[in-house]
Design a protein around this motif. Structure first.
Motif, PDB file in Angstrom:
ATOM      1  N   GLY A  81       0.772  -1.236   0.000  1.00 57.10           N
ATOM      2  CA  GLY A  81       0.000   0.000   0.000  1.00 57.10           C
ATOM      3  C   GLY A  81       0.804   1.286   0.000  1.00 57.10           C
ATOM      4  N   VAL A  82       2.119   1.193  -0.010  1.00 61.46           N
ATOM      5  CA  VAL A  82       2.969   2.377   0.000  1.00 61.46           C
ATOM      6  C   VAL A  82       3.536   2.585  -1.400  1.00 61.46           C
ATOM      7  CG1 VAL A  82       5.065   3.420   0.967  1.00 61.46           C
ATOM      8  CG2 VAL A  82       3.555   2.045   2.420  1.00 61.46           C
ATOM      9  N   GLU A  83       3.335   3.784  -1.945  1.00 65.73           N
ATOM     10  CA  GLU A  83       3.870   4.085  -3.265  1.00 65.73           C
ATOM     11  C   GLU A  83       5.369   4.314  -3.172  1.00 65.73           C
ATOM     12  OE1 GLU A  83       3.505   7.612  -6.549  1.00 65.73           O
ATOM     13  OE2 GLU A  83       1.627   6.931  -5.630  1.00 65.73           O
ATOM     14  N   LEU A  84       6.120   3.591  -4.018  1.00 72.69           N
ATOM     15  CA  LEU A  84       7.576   3.689  -4.024  1.00 72.69           C
ATOM     16  C   LEU A  84       8.115   4.458  -5.219  1.00 72.69           C
ATOM     17  CD1 LEU A  84       8.329  -0.058  -3.170  1.00 72.69           C
ATOM     18  CD2 LEU A  84       8.237   1.873  -1.573  1.00 72.69           C
ATOM     19  N   TRP A  85       7.358   4.454  -6.325  1.00 71.85           N
ATOM     20  CA  TRP A  85       7.863   5.026  -7.578  1.00 71.85           C
ATOM     21  C   TRP A  85       6.690   5.248  -8.507  1.00 71.85           C
ATOM     22  CZ3 TRP A  85       8.237   2.872 -12.628  1.00 71.85           C
ATOM     23  CH2 TRP A  85       9.181   3.455 -13.485  1.00 71.85           C
ATOM     24  N   ARG A  86       6.799   6.272  -9.336  1.00 73.85           N
ATOM     25  CA  ARG A  86       5.746   6.581 -10.308  1.00 73.85           C
ATOM     26  C   ARG A  86       6.415   7.059 -11.588  1.00 73.85           C
ATOM     27  NH1 ARG A  86       0.067   9.158  -9.729  1.00 73.85           N
ATOM     28  NH2 ARG A  86       0.165   8.092  -7.747  1.00 73.85           N
ATOM     29  N   HIS A  87       5.814   6.673 -12.719  1.00 71.50           N
ATOM     30  CA  HIS A  87       6.382   7.039 -14.017  1.00 71.50           C
ATOM     31  C   HIS A  87       5.260   7.156 -15.037  1.00 71.50           C
ATOM     32  CE1 HIS A  87       9.258   7.060 -17.325  1.00 71.50           C
ATOM     33  NE2 HIS A  87       8.542   6.117 -17.901  1.00 71.50           N
ATOM     34  N   GLU A  88       5.276   8.231 -15.802  1.00 69.90           N
ATOM     35  CA  GLU A  88       4.308   8.386 -16.886  1.00 69.90           C
ATOM     36  C   GLU A  88       4.830   7.612 -18.090  1.00 69.90           C
ATOM     37  OE1 GLU A  88       2.758  12.061 -19.502  1.00 69.90           O
ATOM     38  OE2 GLU A  88       2.538  12.289 -17.329  1.00 69.90           O
ATOM     39  N   GLY A  89       3.997   6.775 -18.669  1.00 69.32           N
ATOM     40  CA  GLY A  89       4.408   5.917 -19.770  1.00 69.32           C
ATOM     41  C   GLY A  89       4.913   4.586 -19.239  1.00 69.32           C
ATOM     42  N   LEU A  90       5.379   3.748 -20.147  1.00 71.94           N
ATOM     43  CA  LEU A  90       5.940   2.459 -19.753  1.00 71.94           C
ATOM     44  C   LEU A  90       7.448   2.575 -19.613  1.00 71.94           C
ATOM     45  CD1 LEU A  90       3.965   0.118 -22.184  1.00 71.94           C
ATOM     46  CD2 LEU A  90       3.500   0.562 -19.774  1.00 71.94           C
ATOM     47  N   PRO A  91       8.049   1.898 -18.622  1.00 71.82           N
ATOM     48  CA  PRO A  91       9.512   1.920 -18.528  1.00 71.82           C
ATOM     49  C   PRO A  91      10.085   1.139 -19.700  1.00 71.82           C
ATOM     50  CG  PRO A  91       8.569   0.537 -16.814  1.00 71.82           C
ATOM     51  CD  PRO A  91       7.443   1.145 -17.566  1.00 71.82           C
ATOM     52  N   GLU A  92      10.774   1.835 -20.587  1.00 82.24           N
ATOM     53  CA  GLU A  92      11.209   1.207 -21.827  1.00 82.24           C
ATOM     54  C   GLU A  92      12.706   1.010 -21.942  1.00 82.24           C
ATOM     55  OE1 GLU A  92       9.473   3.754 -24.750  1.00 82.24           O
ATOM     56  OE2 GLU A  92       7.465   2.964 -24.407  1.00 82.24           O
ATOM     57  N   ASP A  93      13.503   1.829 -21.273  1.00 80.94           N
ATOM     58  CA  ASP A  93      14.945   1.663 -21.429  1.00 80.94           C
ATOM     59  C   ASP A  93      15.559   1.113 -20.141  1.00 80.94           C
ATOM     60  OD1 ASP A  93      15.386   3.838 -19.663  1.00 80.94           O
ATOM     61  OD2 ASP A  93      15.460   5.258 -21.303  1.00 80.94           O
ATOM     62  N   GLU A  94      16.797   0.689 -20.246  1.00 79.23           N
ATOM     63  CA  GLU A  94      17.477   0.075 -19.105  1.00 79.23           C
ATOM     64  C   GLU A  94      17.612   1.012 -17.914  1.00 79.23           C
ATOM     65  OE1 GLU A  94      18.333  -3.038 -18.125  1.00 79.23           O
ATOM     66  OE2 GLU A  94      17.221  -3.510 -19.930  1.00 79.23           O
ATOM     67  N   ALA A  95      17.812   2.309 -18.158  1.00 74.14           N
ATOM     68  CA  ALA A  95      17.943   3.262 -17.052  1.00 74.14           C
ATOM     69  C   ALA A  95      16.660   3.305 -16.230  1.00 74.14           C
ATOM     70  CB  ALA A  95      18.289   4.654 -17.577  1.00 74.14           C
ATOM     71  N   GLN A  96      15.513   3.291 -16.890  1.00 70.55           N
ATOM     72  CA  GLN A  96      14.235   3.307 -16.167  1.00 70.55           C
ATOM     73  C   GLN A  96      14.022   2.006 -15.405  1.00 70.55           C
ATOM     74  OE1 GLN A  96      11.657   4.157 -19.482  1.00 70.55           O
ATOM     75  NE2 GLN A  96      11.694   6.353 -19.094  1.00 70.55           N
ATOM     76  N   VAL A  97      14.383   0.885 -16.008  1.00 70.60           N
ATOM     77  CA  VAL A  97      14.246  -0.408 -15.324  1.00 70.60           C
ATOM     78  C   VAL A  97      15.171  -0.453 -14.114  1.00 70.60           C
ATOM     79  CG1 VAL A  97      14.601  -2.905 -15.554  1.00 70.60           C
ATOM     80  CG2 VAL A  97      13.426  -1.627 -17.375  1.00 70.60           C
ATOM     81  N   THR A  98      16.399   0.040 -14.257  1.00 70.58           N
ATOM     82  CA  THR A  98      17.329   0.075 -13.133  1.00 70.58           C
ATOM     83  C   THR A  98      16.784   0.952 -12.009  1.00 70.58           C
ATOM     84  OG1 THR A  98      19.207  -0.282 -14.592  1.00 70.58           O
ATOM     85  CG2 THR A  98      19.677   0.703 -12.453  1.00 70.58           C
ATOM     86  N   HIS A  99      16.241   2.119 -12.356  1.00 74.72           N
ATOM     87  CA  HIS A  99      15.656   3.009 -11.352  1.00 74.72           C
ATOM     88  C   HIS A  99      14.489   2.322 -10.646  1.00 74.72           C
ATOM     89  CE1 HIS A  99      14.964   7.253  -9.942  1.00 74.72           C
ATOM     90  NE2 HIS A  99      13.942   6.591  -9.456  1.00 74.72           N
ATOM     91  N   LEU A 100      13.689   1.611 -11.390  1.00 74.67           N
ATOM     92  CA  LEU A 100      12.559   0.869 -10.827  1.00 74.67           C
ATOM     93  C   LEU A 100      13.023  -0.190  -9.839  1.00 74.67           C
ATOM     94  CD1 LEU A 100       9.550   0.091 -10.819  1.00 74.67           C
ATOM     95  CD2 LEU A 100       9.943  -1.122 -12.946  1.00 74.67           C
ATOM     96  N   LEU A 101      14.048  -0.946 -10.213  1.00 73.00           N
ATOM     97  CA  LEU A 101      14.593  -1.966  -9.315  1.00 73.00           C
ATOM     98  C   LEU A 101      15.188  -1.342  -8.063  1.00 73.00           C
ATOM     99  CD1 LEU A 101      16.195  -4.271 -12.015  1.00 73.00           C
ATOM    100  CD2 LEU A 101      14.269  -4.860 -10.510  1.00 73.00           C
ATOM    101  N   GLU A 102      15.845  -0.200  -8.206  1.00 77.18           N
ATOM    102  CA  GLU A 102      16.386   0.509  -7.039  1.00 77.18           C
ATOM    103  C   GLU A 102      15.261   0.977  -6.118  1.00 77.18           C
ATOM    104  OE1 GLU A 102      18.716   3.596  -8.843  1.00 77.18           O
ATOM    105  OE2 GLU A 102      20.412   2.267  -9.222  1.00 77.18           O
ATOM    106  N   ALA A 103      14.193   1.497  -6.704  1.00 74.63           N
ATOM    107  CA  ALA A 103      13.053   1.968  -5.895  1.00 74.63           C
ATOM    108  C   ALA A 103      12.423   0.816  -5.117  1.00 74.63           C
ATOM    109  CB  ALA A 103      12.014   2.643  -6.791  1.00 74.63           C
ATOM    110  N   ALA A 104      12.451  -0.363  -5.687  1.00 77.52           N
ATOM    111  CA  ALA A 104      11.891  -1.548  -5.016  1.00 77.52           C
ATOM    112  C   ALA A 104      12.864  -2.129  -4.000  1.00 77.52           C
ATOM    113  CB  ALA A 104      11.517  -2.609  -6.050  1.00 77.52           C
ATOM    114  N   GLY A 105      14.104  -1.619  -3.988  1.00 79.58           N
ATOM    115  CA  GLY A 105      15.093  -2.108  -3.030  1.00 79.58           C
ATOM    116  C   GLY A 105      15.671  -3.459  -3.399  1.00 79.58           C
TER     117      GLY A 105
END
Length: 107
Positions: A81-105
């Motif tokens: 129930g806690v928001e960790l990350w938000r992004h408009e559009g779909l994560p399409e490149d490796e930098a966005q995926v890496t940021h997403l994984l970092e946000a998830a810990g």
């Protein structure tokens, strides 16, 4: 009396990446298929630490509106129930995926 052994801590709850999608236009099956393929590829890149869940505005309008996203598609990463990350559009490149994984810990 024998000492009580402590139980191992439960594993952390997996994060969930909500993919908020606009309703598909009538007869618009090709973009839907492309989106599904893109989401399967994204799930493969993220691994088991983050579960990808598609939420279509046509099927679940209240859920999509509850996130107050200005434009769709959008992604919201949540854990318990806690928001960790938000992004408009779909994560399409490796930098966005890496940021997403970092946000998830997970990194």
């Amino acid at each position: 009396m024998a000492p009580v052994s402590s139980l191992p801590a439960p594993p952390p709850a997996p994060a969930v990446l909500l993919i908020l999608l606009p309703p598909a236009a009538l007869g618009d099956a090709l973009p839907t298929a492309l989106t599904s393929a893109a989401l399967r590829a994204l799930q493969s890149r993220l691994g088991p630490a983050i579960r990808v869940l598609k939420v279509d505005e046509a099927s679940h309008p209240a859920v999509v509106r509850s996130f107050g996203t200005p434009a769709l598609p959008a992604c919201v990463l949540v854990r318990q129930g806690v928001e960790l990350w938000r992004h408009e559009g779909l994560p399409e490149d490796e930098a966005q995926v890496t940021h997403l994984l970092e946000a998830a810990g997970t990194t």
